[in-house]
Design a protein around this motif. Structure first.
Motif, short mmCIF file in Angstrom:
data_model
loop_
_atom_site.label_atom_id
_atom_site.label_comp_id
_atom_site.label_asym_id
_atom_site.label_seq_id
_atom_site.Cartn_x
_atom_site.Cartn_y
_atom_site.Cartn_z
N THR A 49 1.08 -1.25 -0.15
CA THR A 49 -0.07 -0.06 -0.05
C THR A 49 1.07 1.36 -0.08
O THR A 49 1.66 1.39 0.92
N VAL A 67 -9.15 0.24 8.10
CA VAL A 67 -9.56 -0.20 6.85
C VAL A 67 -11.02 -0.45 7.09
O VAL A 67 -11.46 -0.86 8.09
N LEU A 68 -11.79 0.46 6.36
CA LEU A 68 -13.27 0.57 6.10
C LEU A 68 -13.95 -0.64 5.36
O LEU A 68 -13.30 -1.12 4.67
N ASP A 70 -15.79 -0.56 3.19
CA ASP A 70 -15.97 -0.13 1.59
C ASP A 70 -14.61 -0.38 0.94
O ASP A 70 -14.32 -0.10 -0.27
N THR A 72 -11.92 1.51 1.89
CA THR A 72 -10.97 2.64 2.13
C THR A 72 -9.92 2.51 3.12
O THR A 72 -10.29 1.62 4.19
N GLN A 73 -8.57 2.79 2.86
CA GLN A 73 -7.46 2.43 3.68
C GLN A 73 -7.37 4.03 4.19
O GLN A 73 -6.98 4.71 3.54
N THR A 74 -6.84 4.05 5.40
CA THR A 74 -6.45 5.46 5.86
C THR A 74 -5.68 5.46 7.00
O THR A 74 -5.88 4.62 8.14
N GLU A 79 -11.57 10.46 9.72
CA GLU A 79 -12.28 9.95 8.61
C GLU A 79 -12.74 8.60 8.76
O GLU A 79 -13.96 8.27 8.31
N LYS A 83 -17.01 7.69 8.34
CA LYS A 83 -17.25 6.86 7.41
C LYS A 83 -17.94 5.45 7.67
O LYS A 83 -18.08 4.76 7.08
N THR A 84 -17.67 5.46 9.23
CA THR A 84 -18.19 3.98 9.45
C THR A 84 -19.52 4.07 10.11
O THR A 84 -19.95 5.16 11.02
#
Length: 87
Positions: A49, A67-68, A70, A72-74, A79, A83-84
């Motif tokens: 990554t 790691v969400l 969907d 998404t990794q952040t 965030e 987004k959760t």
């Protein structure tokens, strides 16, 4: 579902878990120091990554890492929380 990669030895990881719980989110915590399987899983993410490039260049591990659901990794806790979906 929110996955947090980290370790109980990391104060930032512990802070993130607490903040998620305060926000009504029960994260799936993956303790990289508690399981060789989880460590290997994390290392694959870290090696592949691009988000980790600056962390690696500074000699840092790169936790906590989120790691969400969907995909998404952040590294951004806010965030991840925003987004959760709440429990």
């Amino acid at each position: 579902m929110l996955i947090i990669y980290g370790t109980h030895f990391c104060p930032n990881t512990l802070f993130a878990i607490m903040k998620c719980k305060e926000a009504g989110i029960t994260p799936a915590f993956k303790n990289i120091a508690g399981s060789l399987e989880v460590m290997k899983e994390f290392m694959v993410l870290r090696d592949k990554t691009p988000l980790f490039n600056s962390w690696k260049a500074e000699g840092r591990i790169g936790i906590p890492f989120y790691v969400l659901e969907d995909g998404t990794q952040t590294f951004d806790l806010q965030e991840a929380i925003t987004k959760t979906d709440k429990d």
